[in-house]
Design a protein around this motif. Sequence first.
Motif, PDB file in Angstrom:
ATOM      1  N   UNK A  83     -39.437  24.541 -50.461  1.00  0.00           N
ATOM      2  CA  UNK A  83     -38.089  24.798 -50.946  1.00  0.00           C
ATOM      3  C   UNK A  83     -37.076  24.249 -49.951  1.00  0.00           C
ATOM      4  N   UNK A  84     -36.037  23.599 -50.464  1.00  0.00           N
ATOM      5  CA  UNK A  84     -34.913  23.168 -49.640  1.00  0.00           C
ATOM      6  C   UNK A  84     -33.858  24.261 -49.771  1.00  0.00           C
ATOM      7  N   UNK A  85     -33.642  25.034 -48.700  1.00  0.00           N
ATOM      8  CA  UNK A  85     -32.691  26.150 -48.764  1.00  0.00           C
ATOM      9  C   UNK A  85     -31.250  25.680 -48.620  1.00  0.00           C
ATOM     10  N   UNK A  86     -30.984  24.900 -47.602  1.00  0.00           N
ATOM     11  CA  UNK A  86     -29.617  24.459 -47.341  1.00  0.00           C
ATOM     12  C   UNK A  86     -29.656  23.020 -46.862  1.00  0.00           C
ATOM     13  N   UNK A  87     -28.653  22.262 -47.254  1.00  0.00           N
ATOM     14  CA  UNK A  87     -28.618  20.846 -46.899  1.00  0.00           C
ATOM     15  C   UNK A  87     -27.181  20.459 -46.578  1.00  0.00           C
ATOM     16  N   UNK A  88     -26.980  19.803 -45.461  1.00  0.00           N
ATOM     17  CA  UNK A  88     -25.660  19.317 -45.052  1.00  0.00           C
ATOM     18  C   UNK A  88     -25.761  17.822 -44.803  1.00  0.00           C
ATOM     19  N   UNK A  89     -24.763  17.078 -45.262  1.00  0.00           N
ATOM     20  CA  UNK A  89     -24.735  15.625 -45.100  1.00  0.00           C
ATOM     21  C   UNK A  89     -23.464  15.242 -44.361  1.00  0.00           C
ATOM     22  N   UNK A  90     -23.618  14.384 -43.365  1.00  0.00           N
ATOM     23  CA  UNK A  90     -22.477  13.852 -42.619  1.00  0.00           C
ATOM     24  C   UNK A  90     -22.589  12.338 -42.644  1.00  0.00           C
ATOM     25  N   UNK A  91     -21.476  11.661 -42.821  1.00  0.00           N
ATOM     26  CA  UNK A  91     -21.470  10.201 -42.858  1.00  0.00           C
ATOM     27  C   UNK A  91     -20.655   9.674 -41.673  1.00  0.00           C
ATOM     28  N   UNK A  92     -21.323   9.421 -40.531  1.00  0.00           N
ATOM     29  CA  UNK A  92     -20.587   8.993 -39.337  1.00  0.00           C
ATOM     30  C   UNK A  92     -20.046   7.570 -39.434  1.00  0.00           C
ATOM     31  N   UNK A  93     -20.738   6.708 -40.181  1.00  0.00           N
ATOM     32  CA  UNK A  93     -20.370   5.305 -40.297  1.00  0.00           C
ATOM     33  C   UNK A  93     -20.559   4.898 -41.756  1.00  0.00           C
ATOM     34  N   UNK A  94     -19.857   3.869 -42.175  1.00  0.00           N
ATOM     35  CA  UNK A  94     -20.002   3.388 -43.543  1.00  0.00           C
ATOM     36  C   UNK A  94     -21.437   2.926 -43.775  1.00  0.00           C
ATOM     37  N   UNK A  95     -22.087   3.475 -44.797  1.00  0.00           N
ATOM     38  CA  UNK A  95     -23.451   3.095 -45.133  1.00  0.00           C
ATOM     39  C   UNK A  95     -24.517   3.846 -44.377  1.00  0.00           C
ATOM     40  N   UNK A  96     -24.133   4.888 -43.631  1.00  0.00           N
ATOM     41  CA  UNK A  96     -25.096   5.707 -42.881  1.00  0.00           C
ATOM     42  C   UNK A  96     -24.804   7.169 -43.183  1.00  0.00           C
ATOM     43  N   UNK A  97     -25.850   7.930 -43.460  1.00  0.00           N
ATOM     44  CA  UNK A  97     -25.709   9.368 -43.696  1.00  0.00           C
ATOM     45  C   UNK A  97     -26.736  10.104 -42.842  1.00  0.00           C
ATOM     46  N   UNK A  98     -26.287  11.172 -42.216  1.00  0.00           N
ATOM     47  CA  UNK A  98     -27.178  12.013 -41.423  1.00  0.00           C
ATOM     48  C   UNK A  98     -27.298  13.355 -42.131  1.00  0.00           C
ATOM     49  N   UNK A  99     -28.530  13.788 -42.339  1.00  0.00           N
ATOM     50  CA  UNK A  99     -28.812  14.983 -43.127  1.00  0.00           C
ATOM     51  C   UNK A  99     -29.447  16.035 -42.227  1.00  0.00           C
ATOM     52  N   UNK A 100     -28.942  17.250 -42.313  1.00  0.00           N
ATOM     53  CA  UNK A 100     -29.550  18.398 -41.641  1.00  0.00           C
ATOM     54  C   UNK A 100     -29.884  19.408 -42.727  1.00  0.00           C
ATOM     55  N   UNK A 101     -31.114  19.910 -42.705  1.00  0.00           N
ATOM     56  CA  UNK A 101     -31.542  20.807 -43.778  1.00  0.00           C
ATOM     57  C   UNK A 101     -32.359  21.955 -43.218  1.00  0.00           C
ATOM     58  N   UNK A 102     -32.329  23.052 -43.949  1.00  0.00           N
ATOM     59  CA  UNK A 102     -33.193  24.198 -43.688  1.00  0.00           C
ATOM     60  C   UNK A 102     -34.145  24.271 -44.869  1.00  0.00           C
ATOM     61  N   UNK A 103     -35.457  24.242 -44.577  1.00  0.00           N
ATOM     62  CA  UNK A 103     -36.464  24.196 -45.634  1.00  0.00           C
ATOM     63  C   UNK A 103     -37.521  25.269 -45.401  1.00  0.00           C
ATOM     64  N   UNK A 104     -38.258  25.565 -46.458  1.00  0.00           N
ATOM     65  CA  UNK A 104     -39.425  26.444 -46.355  1.00  0.00           C
ATOM     66  C   UNK A 104     -40.646  25.564 -46.577  1.00  0.00           C
ATOM     67  N   UNK A 105     -41.510  25.501 -45.569  1.00  0.00           N
ATOM     68  CA  UNK A 105     -42.721  24.686 -45.617  1.00  0.00           C
ATOM     69  C   UNK A 105     -43.850  25.494 -44.998  1.00  0.00           C
ATOM     70  N   UNK A 106     -44.937  25.637 -45.711  1.00  0.00           N
ATOM     71  CA  UNK A 106     -46.087  26.428 -45.251  1.00  0.00           C
ATOM     72  C   UNK A 106     -45.674  27.860 -44.918  1.00  0.00           C
ATOM     73  N   UNK A 107     -44.839  28.432 -45.772  1.00  0.00           N
ATOM     74  CA  UNK A 107     -44.354  29.803 -45.627  1.00  0.00           C
ATOM     75  C   UNK A 107     -43.577  30.030 -44.337  1.00  0.00           C
ATOM     76  N   UNK A 108     -43.025  28.982 -43.770  1.00  0.00           N
ATOM     77  CA  UNK A 108     -42.195  29.092 -42.574  1.00  0.00           C
ATOM     78  C   UNK A 108     -40.869  28.386 -42.822  1.00  0.00           C
TER      79      UNK A 108
END
Length: 184
Positions: free
Chosen positions: A136-161
């Motif tokens: 499960x993807x719980x939360x996702x944040x996207x930042x675009x520091x430069x044109x054509x580049x995106x940096x993604x930070x996410x909180x996920x549930x994987x293997x019950x963690x």
Amino acid sequence: MTVTAARTCARPVTLRPVREVEPPALDDAAVRQLFERAPRRGHRPRAVPAAVQGTLAIDFRRPDADPYFGPQATGRADLPDPTAWARQVLAATLESISGARAPHQLTRCMTADVHARVVRRHRVSQRRGAAVQRTQVRRLRVDEPVDGVAEVAAVVVLDERVRAVAMRLNGADGRWLVTELVIG
């Protein structure tokens, strides 16, 4: 503060020179000398090689070759929404890592080294033989520091963690391409 208190509390100021904190720059001769004096562990060349053995710098491009051949950087205006795209690719990547999805389905949206890491984690989950867990993807944040580049930070549930995920997306050939993936 009174005058008597100032006289008893004040210490004389001593000025001291500041030491040089940067190491001196080394020239090529000094580097070779340090390299030759270094303790030997196993096989080590006698001097710093000028070139790497076995490689030859040849330009195989023809003079009439197209300079725009290969992946071309794409600006943000020509790319889809990075948030929705990242959420879908991240969910598919987590499913692949947990063993529920074949990793070859992600080949087009990742660089070769990122895809190799996903394949390796998929194989580990297959060898482990555990039941496929729901991701499960719980939360996702996207930042675009430069044109054509995106940096993604996410909180996920994987293997019950609950885990943190960082992805870097670069625009190439009119689509996003995952160039870096770190799963904590």
